[in-house]
Scaffold this active site. Structure first.
Site, short mmCIF file in Angstrom:
data_model
loop_
_atom_site.label_atom_id
_atom_site.label_comp_id
_atom_site.label_asym_id
_atom_site.label_seq_id
_atom_site.Cartn_x
_atom_site.Cartn_y
_atom_site.Cartn_z
N THR A 97 0.86 -1.19 0.00
CA THR A 97 0.00 0.00 0.00
C THR A 97 0.89 1.23 0.00
OG1 THR A 97 -1.84 -1.08 1.11
CG2 THR A 97 -1.74 1.32 1.28
N LYS A 172 -7.33 2.06 -2.28
CA LYS A 172 -6.91 1.48 -0.99
C LYS A 172 -6.84 2.55 0.09
CE LYS A 172 -5.20 -1.03 2.25
NZ LYS A 172 -4.01 -1.84 2.28
N LYS A 240 0.14 5.72 8.49
CA LYS A 240 0.74 6.01 7.18
C LYS A 240 -0.36 6.15 6.12
CE LYS A 240 2.01 2.52 4.79
NZ LYS A 240 1.30 1.57 3.87
#
Lengths: 293, 363
Positions: A97, A172, A240
């Site tokens: 990701t 995502k 993150k």
């Protein structure tokens, strides 16, 4: 027909995913920065590649599952990286990701060497990875996607092809942004229930019956009440993702005050040293805000 | 505080032995004043053999002989929620008397067989148990304690069940007035909006007089799929506010996601599909996502009420010295939406507050 794949990155997700491929008849050559993590996979029949380049040299198709943009870039661009061995006909599938720019950068480099690229970040954490129940959000080269379907069907329960490189990454991030906000909202509710003299377990029962019932609340609620945060999805990665989602919002002038508030809580949790715990450990931050009167 | 939860969804066509046992055990304890018609001795066959969920297709032959179901029931407030709730009681064969501030809203109920009284007071006088379903604390207090309010008609042996969503202080205020008359009080706010109300699938979060809870249980089971008893007055309100605080934040976050996905060139309906596949899949997202993408917000739960609930939840949080940054951020968005004229739209219209130009959709 046994497909031969390379697999870079054997963390929480990569280890489970590589194991699934091995169990389903794939020949897998693995690499991990800490080589000892490869040993368990070898027991399941994997071969070891000493470097990402070695894996790329050996395999027609390489899957990567790294923890963040920096690691994803590193395995491609560093010395002994994938790029040294990418050539015509090889496929690189990055399931990490990352932000769209990182994905694009990797894509361009792979393509410039004659290779084919697919980004394919996943929705789902440790258990879905183990159970082959991930949701795969692919984008990039359609032909590579179609070749990868065999592997995706082993790794996940559903795959989406979302178009051009960057779309998988963005999708995502949007999903995980919602998830991070939901976790915080849930945590606020659990804390308020407790502070108001209610039984938090009763709150879980009520939530489970209504329109906002969802697997995450059901699964994580009880462990949060126990202050137990065994990592299925490390908090540092969730933060993150929130940060990258907020950056995406910034770039596009999209208003996201709720996500911004959630990000603050995750940041605080990281500063409290909770980064390696499950992202539900943000609950400790939310609890921590309460100063008994 | 332990909660008694009886979920009827897995016995929709027969009652559990627990419910039947409760039925036969509380009957003798109910004071005579609460019985409209004498039902003891207990009829030999089990009372609840009728399918609770199929009441809408039953005729008035659904002889509701159990205590709660045979009481004279009052219903104050026939809005989005009150009207279907009262209808379900009538269809179950209950004796229902209604009141609403705007009388015309009573007409559909009257045509189904409800009686009408022109004030909450008169309803309370003529009924054993009176339900109230009002929009906010102010209305709830007015109806209960105001001029010609319910409290003026309540007395010992009667019960008042307030299913409005209010703050704890309001619940306690109303409770005090009700109990001062000798009557019993139960707060019973619900989780669930228009469709669950119509389908008899509400979740009751009750607190207050246990005896009234037990008496009213069969009535709650007509209108709902499960019920919780949470102890002292204030606990029902708190639980409801916590749930709706989470819901309000979730809807705001979902809105952010839909807008972000669209702005960066993704298909928001694919986002909805992806969300439905994973750990954060919630019925609310699947139900409301598609219409939000079309900028349509058919009202199941008015935005103004969601904002009221968030405001009250923030008040609750403040009273226990708990910062709630998520709820606070979400609340601001609902306020923006309200000031943009979206009060009566569904609360999913909060997505408009995030858009560059807030649109009030044509009604």
């Amino acid at each position: 027909m046994a497909m031969e794949v390379g697999f870079l990155g054997l963390g929480i997700m990569g280890k489970a995913m590589a194991t699934n491929l091995l169990r389903n008849g794939f020949k897998v050559t693995v690499w991990n920065r800490t080589l000892s993590k490869c040993d368990e996979l070898v027991e399941h029949g994997a071969s070891i590649g000493e470097t990402p380049a070695a894996v790329a040299k050996k395999c027609k198709c390489i899957i990567a599952m790294l923890s963040d943009p920096s690691a994803a870039l590193s395995v491609v661009f560093d010395k002994d990286g994938v790029l040294e061995e990418i050539c015509h006909g090889k496929g690189y599938i990055d399931m990490s990701t990352v932000d769209a720019d990182t994905s694009l950068k990797i894509s361009e480099a792979i393509i410039s060497k004659g290779g084919h690229f697919l980004e394919a970040p996943v929705s789902g954490s440790k258990k879905p990875a183990e159970d082959g129940q991930l949701v795969i959000l692919a984008a990039g080269e359609k032909a590579l996607y179609e070749e990868a379907i065999l592997a995706f069907n082993v790794l996940g329960k559903k795959s989406f092809f979302l178009g051009q490189v960057g779309n998988g990454a963005k999708m995502k991030l949007v999903v995980n942004m919602i998830m991070g906000s939901m976790m915080n909202a849930f945590s606020e509710g659990l804390v308020l229930a407790g502070n108001s003299g209610l039984d938090p377990h009763t709150l879980l029962d009520v939530l489970d019956l209504g329109a906002i019932a969802n697997p995450m609340f059901k699964l994580k609620g009880p462990t949060m009440i126990q202050s137990s945060y065994s990592p299925a999805f490390p908090l540092k990665h969730q933060q993150k993702d929130m940060r990258l989602a907020l950056a995406l919002g910034d770039e596009n002038a999209v208003s996201m005050p709720v996500a911004a508030a959630a990000n603050e809580a995750f940041k605080k949790a990281r500063s409290l040293g909770l980064g390696d715990l499950d992202f539900s450990a943000v609950h400790e931050t939310v609890k921590d805000l309460h100063y008994p009167s | 505080m332990t909660a008694l939860a009886l979920v009827k969804s897995h016995y929709s066509h027969q009652l559990s032995s627990t419910a039947m046992a409760m039925c036969s055990s509380f009957c003798p304890q109910i004071p005579n004043q609460l019985r409209a018609r004498p039902i003891c001795p207990f009829p030999p066959k089990p009372l609840f053999t009728l399918s609770v969920n199929a009441f809408s297709s039953q005729t008035s032959n659904a002889s509701a002989k159990a205590d709660g179901l045979s009481a004279r029931i009052g219903f104050l407030g026939l809005g989005i929620m009150g009207s279907p709730m009262a209808q379900n009681l009538i269809k179950a064969g209950c004796d229902v008397t209604v009141w609403n501030r705007t009388k015309s809203k009573c007409d559909p109920l009257i045509s189904l067989g409800a009686k009408y009284k022109s004030s909450p007071q008169e309803v309370a006088v003529s009924c054993d148990v009176t339900f109230a379903m009002l929009a906010d604390p102010e209305s709830a207090v007015e109806v209960a304690c105001g001029k010609h309010g319910a409290a003026s008609g309540l007395s010992s042996g009667k019960g008042y069940v307030d299913v409005s969503t209010v703050d704890g202080a309001t619940a306690k205020l109303i409770s005090g007035h009700v109990r001062a008359t000798g009557a019993s009080f139960l707060e019973a706010p619900v989780s669930g909006s228009k469709k669950p109300a119509e389908d008899g699938q509400l979740i009751f979060l009750t607190a207050g007089d246990k005896s009234l809870y037990e008496m009213a249980a069969p009535l709650l089971d007509v209108m709902g799929k499960s019920r919780f008893y949470l102890g002292d007055v204030g606990n029902g309100a708190a639980m409801k506010l916590v749930v709706n605080m989470i819901m309000g934040s979730m809807m705001a976050s979902f809105s952010e996601g839909l807008l972000l996905s669209e702005k960066v060139g993704l298909d928001p309906s694919v986002l909805v599909e992806i969300v439905s596949q994973g750990a954060i899949s919630a019925p609310m997202y699947s139900t409301k996502g598609p219409s939000m993408i079309q900028s349509l917000y058919p009202t199941a739960f008015p935005l103004k009420h969601q904002q009221k609930d968030l405001r009250l939840a923030l008040g609750l949080a403040e009273s226990v010295s708990q910062p709630t940054p998520m709820a606070a951020a979400a609340n601001e968005l609902y306020k923006v939406a309200k000031s943009g004229g979206l009060s009566d739209q569904d609360f999913s219209a909060v997505i408009e507050a995030l858009k560059a130009k807030l649109q009030n959709p044509a009604k």
